[in-house]
Design an enzyme around this catalytic site. Structure first.
Site, PDB file in Angstrom:
ATOM      1  N   GLY A   1     -54.343 -51.807 -92.018  1.00 47.95           N
ATOM      2  CA  GLY A   1     -55.457 -51.136 -91.407  1.00 47.95           C
ATOM      3  C   GLY A   1     -56.166 -49.989 -91.844  1.00 47.95           C
ATOM      4  O   GLY A   1     -56.648 -49.129 -91.027  1.00 47.95           O
TER       5      GLY A   1
ATOM      6  N   GLY B   1     -58.618 -50.031 -93.771  1.00 46.73           N
ATOM      7  CA  GLY B   1     -59.843 -50.413 -93.965  1.00 46.73           C
ATOM      8  C   GLY B   1     -60.500 -51.095 -95.152  1.00 46.73           C
ATOM      9  O   GLY B   1     -61.351 -50.573 -95.669  1.00 46.73           O
TER      10      GLY B   1
ATOM     11  N   ASP C   1     -65.709 -45.993 -90.757  1.00 46.13           N
ATOM     12  CA  ASP C   1     -65.054 -46.726 -91.951  1.00 46.13           C
ATOM     13  C   ASP C   1     -66.157 -46.618 -93.160  1.00 46.13           C
ATOM     14  O   ASP C   1     -65.650 -46.426 -94.216  1.00 46.13           O
ATOM     15  CB  ASP C   1     -64.191 -47.778 -91.448  1.00 46.13           C
ATOM     16  CG  ASP C   1     -65.149 -48.937 -90.845  1.00 46.13           C
ATOM     17  OD1 ASP C   1     -66.283 -48.637 -90.842  1.00 46.13           O
ATOM     18  OD2 ASP C   1     -64.558 -50.139 -90.836  1.00 46.13           O
TER      19      ASP C   1
END
Ligand code: MEV
Length: 325
Positions: free
Chosen positions: A106, A108, A153
């Site tokens: 996670g 990104g 992100d």
């Protein structure tokens, strides 16, 4: 042939509330995604992304964006389609990606691959884009694919460092810091961000003023966090993280596994810990100054987490190499 790379990210404060126009603070993580592209002289788009679970994938330019796309190629393909709409070319490209990400954590990888690819494209065709323009090209592709998201992100992958961010890149302010004493723990559970964002939206539709109030409180914490970070006042940052976690729990996005790792970190001397990102799994972060680094790391592992050695405040997107072939 051009190779570009972009970093991953960790959200320090303001998860979910950032989707509703409030600020957040995000730091870039030095696990990078590399994309190499070259012109192929044909009317096709060819992608090889072995680290993303895809050996070889080909489409004609006319078919871009059509039919169900494999998850790992969606961001790249939609970005390419958007790019060609604006800057048509008379030939296709070959794309190869290489990931330093331990998949599933996670950090990104989809934003990093989108940004690295966009940077490689504009560099290959010698198109001058500001960071803002690059952001909007990438953000559009992300919205094409997943429909929701604040773009924090994408901003982290482009600008790098540690940012105070308001969506969609209305405000991007670099916070000058030297270090961030954080420990990152992975729950072992992969969470699906768009699903969680939609879940919060559905709850907010039912309990509007309750959720708006939680977002406003989170926004306050981010404003304080910005000042606290500039002063490098880690103890207070920990308190803000702890408080942000209780707001996220009220938004119902924490999980038993996250709570277990967060409690363990705080009991072992962390000044504050929280989930980072959408919740439901993925990673947690714990503020831990050097005197408690070992005890907090051990406590996270003992509670079933996997401590990730990452370096934060990393450099944003960059061209790694560019050669005539
Ligand atoms: C997910 O990593 C963070 C969220 O705030 C969604 C977003 O900002 O796009 C939940």
């Amino acid at each position: 042939m051009v190779t570009a790379s972009a970093p991953g990210k960790l959200l320090l404060l303001g998860d979910h509330s950032v989707v509703y126009g409030h600020p957040c603070i995000v730091t870039a993580v030095d696990q990078r995604l590399q994309v190499t592209i070259e012109k192929n002289g044909k009317d096709s788009f060819h992608l090889s992304a072995p680290d993303l679970g895809l050996e070889a994938y080909t489409k004609t330019i006319g078919e871009l964006g059509e039919k169900e796309l494999p998850k790992s190629v969606r961001f790249v393909e939609m970005l390419y389609k958007r790019f060609l709409d604006k800057h048509p070319q008379d030939h296709g490209i070959n794309v190869t990606t290489k990931s330093e990400f331990e998949s599933g954590f996670g950090f990104g990888s989809s934003s990093a691959v989108t940004v690295a690819f966009a940077k490689a494209l504009v560099s290959l065709y010698q198109i001058e884009l500001t960071n803002q323009e690059l952001f909007h090209l990438c953000y559009q592709a992300v919205l094409d694919v997943q429909g929701v998201g604040s773009g924090f992100d994408i901003a982290a992958a482009i600008w790098g460092g540690t940012l105070y961010y308001v969506s969609p890149a209305k405000v991007v302010e670099t916070l000058e810091i030297e270090k961030l004493p954080l420990i990152v723990g992975y729950t072992g559970i992969k969470a699906d961000t768009p699903t969680l964002v939609r879940m919060v939206a559905a709850q907010r539709a039912k309990h509007r003023s309750y959720y708006n109030n939680l977002f406003a409180q989170a926004s306050d914490l981010v404003e304080q966090g910005k000042e606290v970070l500039k002063r490098q006042d880690w103890k207070t940052l920990g308190k803000l993280m702890h408080h942000n976690q209780s707001l996220l729990a009220d938004m119902e996005v924490s999980s038993l596994e996250l709570d277990r790792l967060i409690d363990a970190a705080e009991q072992a001397g962390s000044d504050g810990a929280k989930l980072s990102g959408a919740g439901g799994g993925d990673c947690m972060i714990a503020l831990a100054e050097s005197t408690v680094t070992d005890s907090v790391s051990k406590a996270i592992e003992a509670a079933g987490g996997k401590v990730q050695n990452v370096s934060l405040n990393a450099e944003g997107v960059r061209v790694e190499s560019s050669t005539e072939v």
